[in-house]
Design an enzyme around this catalytic site. Structure first.
Site, PDB file in Angstrom:
ATOM      1  N   ARG A  35      42.856  42.640  46.868  1.00 27.76           N
ATOM      2  CA  ARG A  35      43.240  41.936  45.641  1.00 27.76           C
ATOM      3  C   ARG A  35      44.265  40.862  45.972  1.00 27.76           C
ATOM      4  NH1 ARG A  35      47.708  43.851  42.034  1.00 27.76           N
ATOM      5  NH2 ARG A  35      47.608  42.713  40.050  1.00 27.76           N
ATOM      6  N   ARG A  76      57.277  35.716  26.798  1.00 27.07           N
ATOM      7  CA  ARG A  76      58.647  36.058  27.184  1.00 27.07           C
ATOM      8  C   ARG A  76      59.644  35.381  26.256  1.00 27.07           C
ATOM      9  NH1 ARG A  76      58.307  38.214  32.317  1.00 27.07           N
ATOM     10  NH2 ARG A  76      56.480  37.634  33.548  1.00 27.07           N
ATOM     11  N   LYS A 217      40.252  43.175  32.600  1.00 27.41           N
ATOM     12  CA  LYS A 217      41.412  44.066  32.680  1.00 27.41           C
ATOM     13  C   LYS A 217      41.731  44.544  31.264  1.00 27.41           C
ATOM     14  CE  LYS A 217      44.887  42.872  35.248  1.00 27.41           C
ATOM     15  NZ  LYS A 217      45.999  42.047  35.803  1.00 27.41           N
ATOM     16  N   THR A 275      47.277  50.798  38.611  1.00 33.42           N
ATOM     17  CA  THR A 275      48.701  50.763  38.257  1.00 33.42           C
ATOM     18  C   THR A 275      49.391  52.117  38.429  1.00 33.42           C
ATOM     19  OG1 THR A 275      48.066  49.210  36.498  1.00 33.42           O
ATOM     20  CG2 THR A 275      50.363  49.782  36.657  1.00 33.42           C
TER      21      THR A 275
END
Length: 473
Positions: A35, A76, A217, A275
């Site tokens: 990846r 953010r 994803k 993850t």
């Protein structure tokens, strides 16, 4: 380089795994696909790693998959006064488009799309869910909130809006630049972040076409409302548990993981569980027992692959992380109950000729216990449908297309080999037995089971099953 396991390992490359020597060590330890995380590193960094992988592929004669992972939108807050402020539970807090430094009363949120999607009572999560706000009122350029869970807030911390579909494309300007670069390099898979709806996959498909396979994803709970359609539209799925776990309660993540894996398996799409699988190995040479059990759970559920992130990209023990993941997978696949669990979770085949042939392949393999099964495939379709059935014997996928062989490295049980095409049944049998012995999947006297499409060279037509014995030479 035959793997003695069916499930695959996806390893992230980064500062701790960038040299040709280290990348080769990771491959030899068990990494099947690498990846390239475009959230970090330069194009020059990724190009160097890409070419190293291709060199290893050429030297070893084993196809290696390369997945580029696009960053996607990053929501953010702006900078805070002195770099850090403290939000007190119960106080009021404002988010707006004023770029001034944030204080304990307000902060800059440079995303008008968020304000456009809000409703009174909407929850806003800051800093990976450590802080929680409730929206009391809002306008096109502000939101007045109450701090439900306070704490420190520093510069540029992330914002999550669970339960709300944001009017944002999953492809930012940066992603489009990165995507063009990655496709020109020749990556095999593109992982698409921030997927919320089926149209996100369609948008990516228009840009990518058949240059690479698309992996959705699943990190936004909104996507799960359209799970089956998203799975049908993409080529593979990643259970991105880190981001998903921010927006849903932690106790829901295992349930959603099983749901996603089950849906992907039923559709015949490769599914990756990702993850924090061996998170402690970022700083420790061994995992916790809980982490080993976590990997095992993914393998028992029939996931095609498990992924290492920081463990292999920036951790202190990248090689050990790949090696221990390899050993966990082998241990689980040697458990007699593993096959029983796979069979129990097997879903009904589609009413198509291809699935009927592949379903028969699984039954024949269970009865005859062949040394290997062989799938002739041009686009990868036959191999993926065979992989969906989870046959007891490994799948040797023979394809005239190198790009197909590389893409199939992520599929459960598939060992993909680029080779010349065949023109008739006799040539198919001779070629299959030769390749099976050459790649150490069978020896003289062994039984092999083959599937193919007739007429040969026709994509997407799996209509032939043939049993053969490897001849003496």
């Amino acid at each position: 380089m035959k793997r003695q396991r069916h499930s695959r390992i996806l390893a992230t490359l980064g500062p701790a795994s960038s040299t040709p020597e280290r990348i080769r060590e990771l491959f030899e330890a068990g990494a099947d696909v690498f990846r390239l995380n475009f959230s970090h590193g330069t194009h020059e960094d990724h190009a160097a790693r890409y070419h190293t992988i291709r060199q290893i592929e050429e030297e070893t004669g084993r196809s290696i998959g390369i997945l580029m992972d696009l960053q996607g939108p990053k929501l953010r807050v702006g900078k805070m006064k002195d770099g850090r402020v403290t939000l007190e539970t119960g106080q009021k807090f404002r988010l707006d488009l004023d770029p001034a430094e944030g204080t304990s009363q307000r902060a800059y949120l440079p995303h008008p799309e968020i304000f456009a999607a809000l409703e009174n009572g909407t929850a806003l999560l800051l800093d990976d869910g450590k802080l929680r706000l409730r929206v009391d009122s809002f306008g096109p350029d502000f939101a007045e909130t109450t701090i439900m869970v306070g704490g420190p807030l520093s510069d540029r911390k992330g914002v999550n809006v669970p339960g709300v579909v944001l009017p944002i494309s999953p492809l930012t300007e940066k992603d489009l630049i990165d995507l063009k670069f990655g496709l020109e390099l020749g990556v095999d898979w593109v992982a698409l972040s921030f997927v919320q709806r089926p149209d996100d996959i369609r948008e990516a498909r228009e840009l990518i076409g058949d240059k690479a396979w698309i992996m959705a994803k699943l990190e936004k709970p909104q996507a799960l409302e359209h799970l089956e359609e998203i799975v049908q539209l993409c080529d593979g799925v990643m259970v991105a548990r880190g981001d998903l776990g921010v927006e849903v309660p932690p106790q829901r993540v295992p349930v959603l993981q099983r749901q996603i894996v089950r849906t992907a398996r039923a559709a015949g799409r490769p599914v990756v569980v990702a993850t924090q699988m061996l998170e402690s190995m970022i700083t420790s040479p061994v995992p916790t027992r809980a982490e080993a059990s976590d990997v095992a759970t993914a393998i028992y559920s029939g996931a095609d692959a498990v992924m290492l992130s920081a463990e292999s990209a920036s951790g202190e023990f990248p090689l050990e992380a790949v090696a221990i993941m390899d050993s966990i997978i082998k241990e689980i696949e040697n458990d007699p109950s593993w096959r029983t669990i796979l069979e129990a979770n097997h879903s009904t085949a589609e009413a198509s000729t291809a699935d009927a042939i592949c379903c028969a392949l699984r039954r024949v393999a269970n009865i005859l216990e062949p040394a290997t099964t062989v799938a002739y495939t041009t686009t990868g379709f036959s191999a993926l449908r065979a992989s969906r059935e989870r046959p007891i014997a490994p799948i040797l996928a023979l394809t005239p297309r190198l790009e197909t062989a590389r893409r199939l490295t992520l599929a459960w049980g598939v060992h993909a080999v680029p080779c010349e095409d065949v023109s008739d049944l006799s040539e198919m049998v001779d070629h299959a037995t030769d390749m099976a012995t050459q790649h150490d999947f069978a020896q003289a006297g062994d039984t092999i089971v083959m599937i193919a499409g007739v007429p040969f060279g026709t994509s997407g037509r799996t209509n032939l099953l043939h049993v053969a014995t490897v001849p003496q030479k």
